[in-house]
Scaffold this active site. Structure first.
Site, PDB file in Angstrom:
ATOM      1  CG  HIS A 155      11.881   2.615 -17.294  1.00 25.29           C
ATOM      2  ND1 HIS A 155      13.081   2.922 -17.892  1.00 25.29           N
ATOM      3  CD2 HIS A 155      12.045   1.409 -16.694  1.00 25.29           C
ATOM      4  CE1 HIS A 155      13.936   1.934 -17.671  1.00 25.29           C
ATOM      5  NE2 HIS A 155      13.334   1.006 -16.954  1.00 25.29           N
ATOM      6  CE  LYS A 159      13.759   3.925 -13.853  1.00 21.13           C
ATOM      7  NZ  LYS A 159      13.862   3.213 -12.557  1.00 21.13           N
TER       8      LYS A 159
END
Length: 267
Positions: A155, A159
């Site tokens: 990600h 995040k």
């Protein structure tokens, strides 16, 4: 038309949700909230979602707009979500929750509201990812204990939780299919002289960097072959469109706990 409120509207998912809500033929934006004290309070929500002015201004108190929506979609933070679900329960409003990173105690508190209102909780709202959940269950049952299982996810750098909620859910699906206790067999990192890999382990590998929207791969590995099931998201609209679809579906339900497998008829 289903009037949707979006909590956490200033975030990446919040902006995508505004766009998705306006594009769906059966929904409209009813309200949108940002964190308390945000400089965006009073800004037109349509400007965040790149859909033009909508005449709906951002607020930092969802109670102030409780009569302006039918369903709440919440991609905020665990503490904020718990406050929001409490308010929704008091006003009989269904809630779709995409927030991740709940502690065990917070998850227990959250799930208690399923007896009062329709509650839809999903680690991932993408149609493709939810199809992957189904495929993982089938693959694990067919391949069984003869294959080593590893979960990889990547990600963007912003995040904050690791592994991703989707990766954890994949691990839960795999553990259930293989009749294992994920709390006992999960390995979230490896370093040093760790010795041979125990067969019943379910490993997780996490990568963070750049602007990666979300990549997930589950590998089933045995001597002589490897099976991989992969999903790669190129836009947050994949998740936003699913969440809006879930909100429309949830409005028709009675109290209870649901997820995207219910929405998509994959049970």
């Amino acid at each position: 038309m289903t009037r949707i409120a979006i909590a956490g509207a200033a975030g990446r998912m919040g902006k995508a949700l505004i766009e998705a809500t306006q594009k769906h033929p059966h929904t409209t934006l009813g309200a949108a909230t940002v964190r308390t004290g945000s400089s965006l309070v009073g800004v037109d929500a349509g400007e965040l979602g790149n859909v033009g002015k909508l005449g709906i201004t951002l607020v930092d108190n969802i109670a102030a707009v409780i009569d302006q929506f039918d369903v709440l979609i919440d991609f905020s933070s665990p503490l904020a979500t718990l406050e929001h679900v409490k308010l929704c329960a008091a006003h009989n409003k269904p809630i779709v929750i995409g927030t991740t990173g709940f502690s065990a105690a917070e998850k227990t508190e959250l799930l208690a509201y399923q007896t009062q209102i329709p509650l839809l909780l999903s680690a991932n709202f993408s149609t493709g990812v939810n199809l992957c959940f189904k495929l993982l269950d089938l693959a694990a049952r067919v391949l069984g204990d003869e294959y080593d299982v590893e979960v990889y996810e990547a990600h963007h750098r912003h995040k904050v939780d690791s592994p991703s909620g989707t990766a954890v859910r994949m691990g839960e699906v795999l553990a259930n299919a293989l009749e294992r206790d994920l709390d006992k067999v999960a390995v979230y990192g490896r370093e040093g002289q760790i010795g041979p890999r125990p067969r019943d382990t379910i490993g997780f590998a996490t990568v963070r960097g750049g602007d990666v929207v979300g990549d997930h791969t589950v590998m089933f590995m045995a001597d002589g072959e490897r099976v991989e099931i992969t999903h790669k998201a190129s836009s947050r609209l994949a998740f936003a469109n699913g969440a809006v679809r879930a909100a429309v579906w949830l409005q028709q339900q009675k109290s209870g706990l649901f997820d995207m497998q219910d929405v998509l008829g994959l049970r």
